[in-house]
Scaffold this motif. Structure first.
Motif, mmCIF file in Angstrom:
data_model
loop_
_atom_site.group_PDB
_atom_site.id
_atom_site.type_symbol
_atom_site.label_atom_id
_atom_site.label_comp_id
_atom_site.label_asym_id
_atom_site.label_seq_id
_atom_site.Cartn_x
_atom_site.Cartn_y
_atom_site.Cartn_z
ATOM 1 N N GLY A 8 19.660 -2.588 0.755
ATOM 2 C CA GLY A 8 19.632 -3.905 0.123
ATOM 3 C C GLY A 8 18.223 -4.381 -0.148
ATOM 4 N N ARG A 9 17.335 -4.138 0.807
ATOM 5 C CA ARG A 9 15.937 -4.534 0.618
ATOM 6 C C ARG A 9 15.309 -3.727 -0.508
ATOM 7 N NH1 ARG A 9 11.426 -4.780 5.318
ATOM 8 N NH2 ARG A 9 12.122 -6.918 5.451
ATOM 9 N N ARG A 10 15.593 -2.439 -0.548
ATOM 10 C CA ARG A 10 15.025 -1.590 -1.602
ATOM 11 C C ARG A 10 15.511 -2.047 -2.974
ATOM 12 N NH1 ARG A 10 15.782 3.169 0.403
ATOM 13 N NH2 ARG A 10 13.622 3.494 0.936
ATOM 14 N N TRP A 11 16.814 -2.321 -3.112
ATOM 15 C CA TRP A 11 17.357 -2.793 -4.382
ATOM 16 C C TRP A 11 16.741 -4.132 -4.785
ATOM 17 C CZ3 TRP A 11 19.965 -0.985 -8.368
ATOM 18 C CH2 TRP A 11 20.608 0.241 -8.241
ATOM 19 N N THR A 12 16.647 -5.041 -3.834
ATOM 20 C CA THR A 12 16.050 -6.348 -4.122
ATOM 21 C C THR A 12 14.609 -6.184 -4.575
ATOM 22 O OG1 THR A 12 17.492 -7.383 -2.482
ATOM 23 C CG2 THR A 12 15.548 -8.631 -3.182
ATOM 24 N N ALA A 13 13.878 -5.322 -3.885
ATOM 25 C CA ALA A 13 12.473 -5.083 -4.228
ATOM 26 C C ALA A 13 12.335 -4.558 -5.648
ATOM 27 C CB ALA A 13 11.857 -4.100 -3.235
ATOM 28 N N ILE A 15 14.534 -4.763 -8.104
ATOM 29 C CA ILE A 15 15.002 -5.744 -9.099
ATOM 30 C C ILE A 15 13.890 -6.758 -9.380
ATOM 31 C CG2 ILE A 15 16.595 -7.676 -9.479
ATOM 32 C CD1 ILE A 15 18.749 -5.922 -8.092
ATOM 33 N N LEU A 16 13.253 -7.272 -8.315
ATOM 34 C CA LEU A 16 12.144 -8.216 -8.511
ATOM 35 C C LEU A 16 11.026 -7.562 -9.308
ATOM 36 C CD1 LEU A 16 11.890 -9.863 -4.963
ATOM 37 C CD2 LEU A 16 12.881 -10.849 -7.028
ATOM 38 N N GLY A 114 8.347 -8.324 -4.626
ATOM 39 C CA GLY A 114 8.918 -6.990 -4.747
ATOM 40 C C GLY A 114 8.085 -5.948 -4.035
ATOM 41 N N LEU A 117 8.431 -6.366 -0.204
ATOM 42 C CA LEU A 117 9.699 -5.860 0.307
ATOM 43 C C LEU A 117 9.736 -4.338 0.414
ATOM 44 C CD1 LEU A 117 12.256 -8.165 -1.519
ATOM 45 C CD2 LEU A 117 11.812 -8.071 0.950
ATOM 46 N N ARG A 118 9.046 -3.649 -0.484
ATOM 47 C CA ARG A 118 9.160 -2.186 -0.508
ATOM 48 C C ARG A 118 7.986 -1.444 0.115
ATOM 49 N NH1 ARG A 118 7.736 -2.801 -6.370
ATOM 50 N NH2 ARG A 118 5.934 -1.460 -6.698
#
Length: 133
Positions: A8-13, A15-16, A114, A117-118
């Motif tokens: 989830g964190r990777r996807w959010t990162a 996407i941002l 982003g 997060l990553r």
């Protein structure tokens, strides 16, 4: 040693970061091709027409560096400087605060968020909470 991040964190990162990358690629490419509305907009900000391509190249180099994980921190720093120039331009012209002046701040929050997060290195440099030692 890096610790794995959740899906989830990777996807959010991404996407941002992806929003910033897509916007800046579009912005830079339209400047390089000197699209009519882009040239008019740049002229209205007080820049000469020959500056449009230079601004486009600077934006493109910065966003390409940001897009690749190995150079993403350098790209984020260059983008921050690029957006600082945009902020200064809009402040000088007394542009509206939330829609014009702060737009670059919004992009910066997305870009650095982003990246934060990553990338564990960035999280260590910019801790959002106090570490217990």
């Amino acid at each position: 040693m890096t610790s794995p991040i959740s899906r989830g964190r990777r996807w959010t990162a991404w996407i941002l970061s992806g929003l910033v990358i897509v916007f800046m690629l579009f912005d830079s490419i339209t400047k390089l091709f000197k699209a009519g509305p882009v040239v008019e907009g740049t002229l209205s900000l007080g820049y000469a027409e020959h500056h449009v391509a230079v601004i486009g190249v600077l934006g493109l180099i910065s966003i390409l560096l940001y897009a690749f994980p190995r150079t993403s921190v350098l790209g984020a720093l260059l983008l921050t400087a690029y957006w600082g120039g945009a902020i200064a331009t809009h402040v000088r012209l007394d542009s509206p605060l939330f829609s014009h002046i702060l737009f670059s701040v919004y992009l910066g929050i997305l870009a650095w968020g982003g990246l934060w997060l990553r990338d564990e290195t960035v999280r260590n440099l910019i801790p959002l909470r106090k570490r217990d030692y």
